[in-house]
Design a protein around this motif. Structure first.
Motif, mmCIF file in Angstrom:
data_model
loop_
_atom_site.group_PDB
_atom_site.id
_atom_site.type_symbol
_atom_site.label_atom_id
_atom_site.label_comp_id
_atom_site.label_asym_id
_atom_site.label_seq_id
_atom_site.Cartn_x
_atom_site.Cartn_y
_atom_site.Cartn_z
ATOM 1 N N LEU A 97 -16.844 1.988 2.098
ATOM 2 C CA LEU A 97 -16.685 2.373 0.733
ATOM 3 C C LEU A 97 -15.552 0.930 0.145
ATOM 4 N N LEU A 98 -14.727 0.849 1.343
ATOM 5 C CA LEU A 98 -13.515 -0.496 0.405
ATOM 6 C C LEU A 98 -14.038 -1.187 0.393
ATOM 7 N N ILE A 99 -14.659 -1.298 1.729
ATOM 8 C CA ILE A 99 -15.589 -3.162 1.610
ATOM 9 C C ILE A 99 -16.809 -3.774 0.962
ATOM 10 N N ILE A 100 -17.516 -2.329 0.743
ATOM 11 C CA ILE A 100 -18.238 -2.085 0.140
ATOM 12 C C ILE A 100 -17.999 -2.606 -1.343
ATOM 13 N N VAL A 101 -17.240 -2.479 -2.152
ATOM 14 C CA VAL A 101 -16.524 -2.582 -3.613
ATOM 15 C C VAL A 101 -15.651 -3.085 -3.549
ATOM 16 N N SER A 136 -5.838 -0.860 -0.540
ATOM 17 C CA SER A 136 -6.552 0.591 -1.565
ATOM 18 C C SER A 136 -6.666 1.134 -0.137
ATOM 19 N N LEU A 137 -6.779 0.935 1.000
ATOM 20 C CA LEU A 137 -6.921 2.487 2.037
ATOM 21 C C LEU A 137 -5.799 3.184 2.163
ATOM 22 N N ILE A 138 -4.446 1.871 2.791
ATOM 23 C CA ILE A 138 -3.533 2.078 2.551
ATOM 24 C C ILE A 138 -2.951 3.522 1.919
ATOM 25 N N MET A 139 -2.839 2.959 0.486
ATOM 26 C CA MET A 139 -2.426 3.193 -0.534
ATOM 27 C C MET A 139 -3.230 5.068 -0.808
ATOM 28 N N ILE A 140 -4.720 5.299 -0.353
ATOM 29 C CA ILE A 140 -5.204 6.374 -0.792
ATOM 30 C C ILE A 140 -4.571 7.309 0.184
ATOM 31 N N GLY A 180 0.723 -0.884 -0.163
ATOM 32 C CA GLY A 180 -0.016 -0.453 0.074
ATOM 33 C C GLY A 180 1.015 1.100 -0.013
ATOM 34 N N PHE A 181 1.730 1.511 1.264
ATOM 35 C CA PHE A 181 2.827 2.479 1.138
ATOM 36 C C PHE A 181 3.096 2.514 -0.080
ATOM 37 N N ALA A 182 3.760 1.535 -1.452
ATOM 38 C CA ALA A 182 4.936 1.692 -2.626
ATOM 39 C C ALA A 182 3.835 2.286 -3.474
ATOM 40 N N LEU A 183 2.701 1.994 -3.414
ATOM 41 C CA LEU A 183 1.797 2.505 -4.431
ATOM 42 C C LEU A 183 0.711 3.579 -4.375
ATOM 43 N N GLY A 184 0.967 4.115 -3.016
ATOM 44 C CA GLY A 184 0.350 5.101 -2.512
ATOM 45 C C GLY A 184 1.560 5.742 -2.772
ATOM 46 N N THR A 185 2.375 6.184 -2.892
ATOM 47 C CA THR A 185 3.714 7.206 -2.501
ATOM 48 C C THR A 185 4.079 7.082 -4.121
ATOM 49 N N SER A 186 3.545 6.194 -5.129
ATOM 50 C CA SER A 186 3.822 6.375 -6.198
ATOM 51 C C SER A 186 3.491 7.254 -6.658
#
Length: 272
Positions: free
Chosen positions: A125-129, A139-143, A82-88
């Motif tokens: 929302l993320l749990i629903i999706v 996804s939460l960490i990425m956001i 998550g950190f790698a995707l979010g920071t990128s």
């Protein structure tokens, strides 16, 4: 005489770090003593709070049976991805918006409208999706990483030295060269400091996600221990989170010092 001076200098060199570390352990040592005494005298019930001595024993047990390692590995994997995707993404869009007026008008208003939404508010929302699997937690960490790093990156690009940019334009340098050799180096300190904040937010949100919807990970481990009245396990999990959080922050600090070693700052004088 020279040998005596060298010996005195060596002793002084050892004394300074020793004094520094001695001061840093005084407060934790006193807190541990008070904590132990409070539990042993039943000021805090042992069913609600475990004594430090009990926590040490339980930490050794959980380390020996690898259960703590298993949960820590799950949490570290989620944080890393998550950190790698979010920071990128945060760096990419921050550079894009900082360097391009067109991108500023096109995407910055939308991003700035979404950033104020607290990270924890995204969980339902993320749990629903995505359901309660790994994708929603990552996804939460990425956001969080994207939201925290976008503004420092854009700010670092926009506050580059105007004179250097004008010289590059006079010399006929391309936009790519200007970005690579002037704008990005100017933004590096802001990006790296933003990454430290991002990592703290990432750990916080990951624990929240693991408590809400998970069956493994350190967040789940702590919450499960709380639900079933295992205060020693609960504190072991908290300590493990503190160790991992401090370790990741230390790695980012070392990276920051290496990449900004050319800068002379107040830190170099005070060693803070």
């Amino acid at each position: 005489m020279t040998c005596a001076r060298r010996a005195a200098s060596a002793r002084a060199g050892w004394r300074i770090p020793l004094q520094r570390y001695s001061l840093s352990v005084i407060v934790p040592f006193l807190l541990l003593l008070l904590w132990e005494a409070a539990v042993r005298t039943d000021f805090f019930p042992s069913t609600l709070l475990a004594a430090p001595s009990e926590v040490v024993v339980k930490f050794v047990e959980r380390t020996a049976d690898l259960s703590l390692f298993k949960h820590a590995l799950v949490s570290v994997r989620r944080i890393t991805i998550g950190f790698a995707l979010g920071t990128s993404l945060g760096i990419f869009f921050g550079v894009l918006v900082g360097a391009s007026r067109f991108a500023t008008r096109l995407v910055e208003p939308t991003i700035l409208s979404l950033i104020p939404i607290p990270g924890i508010a995204w969980i339902p929302l993320l749990i629903i999706v995505f359901g309660i699997g790994e994708v929603s937690k990552i996804s939460l960490i990425m956001i969080s990483g994207f939201s925290t790093l976008f503004i420092p990156t854009a700010y670092g690009i926009r506050t580059a030295d105007k004179n250097l940019v004008e010289v590059a334009l006079v010399l006929g340098k391309s936009q790519i060269s200007t970005l690579r050799y002037i704008l990005l180096p100017s933004a590096v300190p802001s990006i790296l400091s933003g990454m430290r904040v991002t990592m703290v937010a990432a750990w916080t949100l990951m624990i929240s996600a693991e408590i809400v919807a998970s069956s493994e990970g350190l967040g789940w481990f702590v919450w499960d221990a709380r639900r079933f009245s295992r205060p020693d396990d609960m504190i072991v999990g908290m300590i493990s989170l503190g160790i991992l959080g401090k370790s990741t922050d230390y790695l980012l600090v070392r990276l920051e010092r290496y990449l900004t070693r050319y800068r002379q700052t107040y830190r170099d004088i005070t060693d803070v």
